[in-house]
Write a protein that holds these residues in place. Structure first.
Motif, mmCIF file in Angstrom:
data_model
loop_
_atom_site.group_PDB
_atom_site.id
_atom_site.type_symbol
_atom_site.label_atom_id
_atom_site.label_comp_id
_atom_site.label_asym_id
_atom_site.label_seq_id
_atom_site.Cartn_x
_atom_site.Cartn_y
_atom_site.Cartn_z
ATOM 1 N N TYR A 208 0.812 -1.213 0.000
ATOM 2 C CA TYR A 208 0.000 0.000 0.000
ATOM 3 C C TYR A 208 0.847 1.266 0.000
ATOM 4 O O TYR A 208 0.356 2.344 -0.310
ATOM 5 C CB TYR A 208 -0.935 0.011 1.218
ATOM 6 N N LEU A 209 2.120 1.159 0.365
ATOM 7 C CA LEU A 209 2.976 2.346 0.456
ATOM 8 C C LEU A 209 3.974 2.456 -0.704
ATOM 9 O O LEU A 209 4.393 3.555 -1.052
ATOM 10 C CB LEU A 209 3.751 2.337 1.784
ATOM 11 N N LEU A 215 -1.585 2.691 -3.171
ATOM 12 C CA LEU A 215 -1.974 4.013 -2.661
ATOM 13 C C LEU A 215 -3.411 4.355 -3.037
ATOM 14 O O LEU A 215 -4.159 4.928 -2.227
ATOM 15 C CB LEU A 215 -1.004 5.073 -3.205
ATOM 16 N N CYS A 216 -3.792 4.013 -4.280
ATOM 17 C CA CYS A 216 -5.185 4.280 -4.690
ATOM 18 C C CYS A 216 -6.179 3.483 -3.848
ATOM 19 O O CYS A 216 -7.224 4.001 -3.409
ATOM 20 C CB CYS A 216 -5.349 3.944 -6.185
ATOM 21 N N GLU A 217 -5.872 2.228 -3.610
ATOM 22 C CA GLU A 217 -6.751 1.395 -2.790
ATOM 23 C C GLU A 217 -6.819 1.889 -1.354
ATOM 24 O O GLU A 217 -7.882 1.886 -0.721
ATOM 25 C CB GLU A 217 -6.259 -0.056 -2.851
ATOM 26 N N LEU A 218 -5.681 2.352 -0.826
ATOM 27 C CA LEU A 218 -5.659 2.888 0.539
ATOM 28 C C LEU A 218 -6.472 4.163 0.633
ATOM 29 O O LEU A 218 -7.161 4.421 1.635
ATOM 30 C CB LEU A 218 -4.212 3.129 0.958
#
Length: 261
Positions: A208-209, A215-218
């Motif tokens: 996620y990082l 990043l979009c999913e987070l």
């Protein structure tokens, strides 16, 4: 006169001295005409050698004037003897001139040989110094290697002396963690441990990082209220004027409150 050049001109502008035209009277032979072969820079101004040539020319003219006429056999014989004597004298003079020239050439050859020997000596000295520098570098490198091998052997000997009975010793974990200079805290690179190679071991690696899709999913999973931040401007603690400046009384109250606290 106007045609005569002075001797006080610059070397670049200096020309040959002016020689005026002349007329020889019939029946006369001026002595100066015997020196017509001498020019400025080639015999003029006259030196010691030119003066000797002039004296020889004068002696030869006096000798020619003293020759007996060829009107009788005795005078012819006497004239032949005088000519033979003069010829021997001329040959002796030429031999002397050749000896002088050979001596001058010999001195020039000596100087050239001496200069060549000096240049060769300098070249040999440079080569010897270069060889000496190379030997010194090889010597220092050899000494450095010997010292390195000596230190390595000393460490091996010290390690063997610690376990001279050949007994096996168990690992003391408490002792290793108590000693901050042990292999646990400061491992040596010569035993195969390189701390720089595992510098990224403790780095956080997350999908996620580190990726754009993560990043979009987070961002989708976060609430909309958290992404839209609202910042309220703080209210001034002191009274301010209409133009936005703090009054002097308000500033003094704030200082007193701070001192009281």
């Amino acid at each position: 006169t106007l045609g005569t050049q002075t001797d006080y001109r610059d070397g670049e502008a200096q020309t040959d001295p002016y020689s005026p035209e002349y007329i020889v009277r019939s029946g006369s032979v001026p002595e100066i005409l015997t020196l017509a072969t001498l020019t400025w820079g080639r015999g003029l101004p006259a030196g010691q050698a030119e003066m000797e040539i002039i004296d020889r020319i004068r002696e030869k003219r006096a000798w020619e004037a003293a020759l007996p006429p060829m009107d009788s056999p005795s005078n012819v014989t006497k004239r032949l003897k005088m000519m033979e004597a003069m010829e021997r004298k001329e040959w002796a003079y030429r031999e002397e001139e050749i000896d002088k020239l050979q001596k001058v050439k010999l001195e020039v050859f000596k100087k050239l040989l001496q200069r060549r020997e000096e240049n060769q000596d300098e070249l040999d000295a440079t080569r010897l110094y270069s060889h000496w520098q190379n030997h010194q570098k090889a010597k220092e490198e050899k000494i450095r290697k010997i010292q390195h091998d000596c230190a390595l052997m000393l460490r091996k000997v010290i390690a063997k002396r610690k376990n001279w009975m050949g007994k096996l010793e168990r690992r003391d974990i408490i002792k290793e963690y108590k000693d901050f200079s042990s292999q646990t805290y400061a491992p040596l690179s010569r035993i195969g441990f390189f701390p720089d190679n595992i510098s990224g071991y403790c780095a956080v690696k997350n999908f996620y990082l580190n990726t754009f899709a993560g990043l979009c999913e987070l961002e989708k999973s976060v609430q909309h209220s958290l992404s839209q931040l609202k910042i309220k401007a703080p209210k001034p603690k002191c009274t301010i004027t209409e133009t936005g400046y703090i009054r002097k009384s308000g500033r003094l109250d704030a200082v007193l409150a701070q001192v009281h606290q």
